[in-house]
Scaffold this motif. Structure first.
Motif, PDB file in Angstrom:
ATOM      1  N   VAL A  62      -4.321   7.952  -8.124  1.00 49.90           N
ATOM      2  CA  VAL A  62      -5.483   7.383  -7.449  1.00 49.90           C
ATOM      3  C   VAL A  62      -5.680   8.127  -6.138  1.00 49.90           C
ATOM      4  O   VAL A  62      -4.745   8.264  -5.340  1.00 49.90           O
ATOM      5  N   VAL A  63      -6.887   8.616  -5.916  1.00 50.75           N
ATOM      6  CA  VAL A  63      -7.210   9.320  -4.677  1.00 50.75           C
ATOM      7  C   VAL A  63      -8.020   8.373  -3.794  1.00 50.75           C
ATOM      8  O   VAL A  63      -9.107   7.926  -4.180  1.00 50.75           O
ATOM      9  N   LEU A  64      -7.489   8.069  -2.626  1.00 45.70           N
ATOM     10  CA  LEU A  64      -8.128   7.154  -1.688  1.00 45.70           C
ATOM     11  C   LEU A  64      -8.738   7.988  -0.571  1.00 45.70           C
ATOM     12  O   LEU A  64      -8.029   8.672   0.171  1.00 45.70           O
ATOM     13  N   THR A  65     -10.061   7.930  -0.448  1.00 41.28           N
ATOM     14  CA  THR A  65     -10.772   8.866   0.429  1.00 41.28           C
ATOM     15  C   THR A  65     -11.252   8.228   1.730  1.00 41.28           C
ATOM     16  O   THR A  65     -12.026   8.829   2.462  1.00 41.28           O
ATOM     17  N   ARG A  66     -10.793   7.025   2.015  1.00 37.83           N
ATOM     18  CA  ARG A  66     -11.183   6.370   3.270  1.00 37.83           C
ATOM     19  C   ARG A  66     -10.689   7.159   4.479  1.00 37.83           C
ATOM     20  O   ARG A  66      -9.695   7.879   4.395  1.00 37.83           O
ATOM     21  N   PRO A  67     -11.347   6.969   5.629  1.00 37.75           N
ATOM     22  CA  PRO A  67     -10.767   7.497   6.874  1.00 37.75           C
ATOM     23  C   PRO A  67      -9.334   6.993   7.043  1.00 37.75           C
ATOM     24  O   PRO A  67      -8.998   5.876   6.633  1.00 37.75           O
ATOM     25  N   LEU A 122       1.079  -1.722  -7.326  1.00 35.85           N
ATOM     26  CA  LEU A 122       0.695  -1.843  -8.733  1.00 35.85           C
ATOM     27  C   LEU A 122       1.397  -0.801  -9.603  1.00 35.85           C
ATOM     28  O   LEU A 122       1.171  -0.751 -10.815  1.00 35.85           O
ATOM     29  N   GLY A 123       2.214   0.024  -8.977  1.00 34.14           N
ATOM     30  CA  GLY A 123       2.911   1.065  -9.726  1.00 34.14           C
ATOM     31  C   GLY A 123       2.118   2.342  -9.874  1.00 34.14           C
ATOM     32  O   GLY A 123       2.459   3.178 -10.722  1.00 34.14           O
ATOM     33  N   ARG A 124       1.085   2.507  -9.060  1.00 35.91           N
ATOM     34  CA  ARG A 124       0.241   3.698  -9.159  1.00 35.91           C
ATOM     35  C   ARG A 124       0.597   4.701  -8.068  1.00 35.91           C
ATOM     36  O   ARG A 124       0.907   4.327  -6.933  1.00 35.91           O
ATOM     37  N   GLN A 125       0.500   5.958  -8.407  1.00 33.29           N
ATOM     38  CA  GLN A 125       0.652   7.032  -7.425  1.00 33.29           C
ATOM     39  C   GLN A 125      -0.640   7.137  -6.622  1.00 33.29           C
ATOM     40  O   GLN A 125      -1.740   7.150  -7.191  1.00 33.29           O
ATOM     41  N   VAL A 126      -0.528   7.223  -5.294  1.00 27.02           N
ATOM     42  CA  VAL A 126      -1.710   7.280  -4.438  1.00 27.02           C
ATOM     43  C   VAL A 126      -1.691   8.562  -3.614  1.00 27.02           C
ATOM     44  O   VAL A 126      -0.678   8.911  -3.001  1.00 27.02           O
ATOM     45  N   GLU A 127      -2.820   9.237  -3.609  1.00 29.56           N
ATOM     46  CA  GLU A 127      -3.039  10.381  -2.725  1.00 29.56           C
ATOM     47  C   GLU A 127      -4.074   9.952  -1.680  1.00 29.56           C
ATOM     48  O   GLU A 127      -5.201   9.595  -2.031  1.00 29.56           O
TER      49      GLU A 127
END
Length: 254
Positions: free
Chosen positions: A5-10, A24-29
């Motif tokens: 999951v790519v999170l693009t917020r500031p 949730l067990g997800r990889q986050v970038e």
């Protein structure tokens, strides 16, 4: 294996949601597509906020506007009404101690934008009222124009600066890697999405552009969804405003 999951917020607003996604067990970038910076000279912002009690309504365009403003607000004036376009902004005002009963927002969280905020407000009641809009150095004029058309005396107060990141060698490498990973992107701003496309165009690699246009986008506002489709993105989920809806959208996908 779930896609990253790519999170693009500031950056300042990204980590709380990133932590919940990791749970949730997800990889986050975390890949901020907009940088938020203080104004070069904060004196006009401080001066503009010093007389809050003289306004009948203060509208904030984003959580960034709220955070920047409350760095200079000691106490919210009693009875002063506020208006916001999304659930994140409403929660930010609550966190700063503004009573819920004083906060106006769109009735439908899936339609969290200026147009639906204006529908939720009693615009004729603003005739002759003083209204303050707190936003970035640039932005849409729709809100100010609508308040002026209703007969309000409108002041627009810049509170922060926005900028798209520079395409460094490190950022180019991250974009290539994410394109190959078939990621899910959480996009919370049309400006950020246009910035992403601009960065891809700077790369001048058509394969990466085509790959990313097939990735799945999760967006909270219909205007962002429209922008995504105009830019060639084919898989877009509209959640409505608020982190809970974003998380629910992630959990509903394989």
């Amino acid at each position: 294996m779930p896609r990253p999951v790519v999170l693009t917020r500031p950056l300042a607003q990204a980590e709380p949601l990133a932590g919940r996604i990791r749970a949730l067990g997800r990889q986050v970038e975390v890949l901020p597509l907009l940088a938020i910076a203080p104004l070069a000279d904060p004196a006009p912002l401080r001066a503009g906020l010093s007389g809050l009690g003289a306004y009948q309504l203060v509208a904030f365009v984003s959580p960034n506007a709220i955070d920047a403003a409350f760095a200079h607000i000691d106490t919210w004036p009693e009875g002063l009404r506020a208006a916001v376009v999304g659930e994140g902004s409403r929660q930010a005002l609550l966190a700063h101690g503004v009573p819920a009963g004083l906060i106006a927002s769109p009735a439908d969280p899936a339609r969290s934008d200026t147009e639906h905020l204006l529908q939720a407000l009693d615009l004729p009641a603003l005739r002759g009222a003083r209204v303050l809009i707190v936003r970035g150095e640039s932005g849409r004029e729709l809100m100010a124009d609508a308040f002026r058309a209703a007969g309000a005396d409108v002041t627009v107060l810049p509170a922060y600066r926005r900028s798209v990141p520079v395409l460094s060698a490190e950022l180019a490498a991250r974009l290539r890697a994410l394109a190959a990973a078939d990621a899910e992107w959480i996009i919370t701003s049309s400006e950020a999405l246009r910035g992403l496309v601009g960065l891809l165009q700077e790369l001048n690699e058509s394969t990466i552009v085509a790959l990313l246009q097939h990735h799945h986008l999760i967006v909270p506002h219909s205007r962002i969804a429209e922008t995504a489709r105009e830019l060639g993105f084919q898989h877009v989920t509209l959640t409505g405003s608020g982190d809970e809806r974003v998380l629910a959208a992630l959990q509903s996908r394989p």
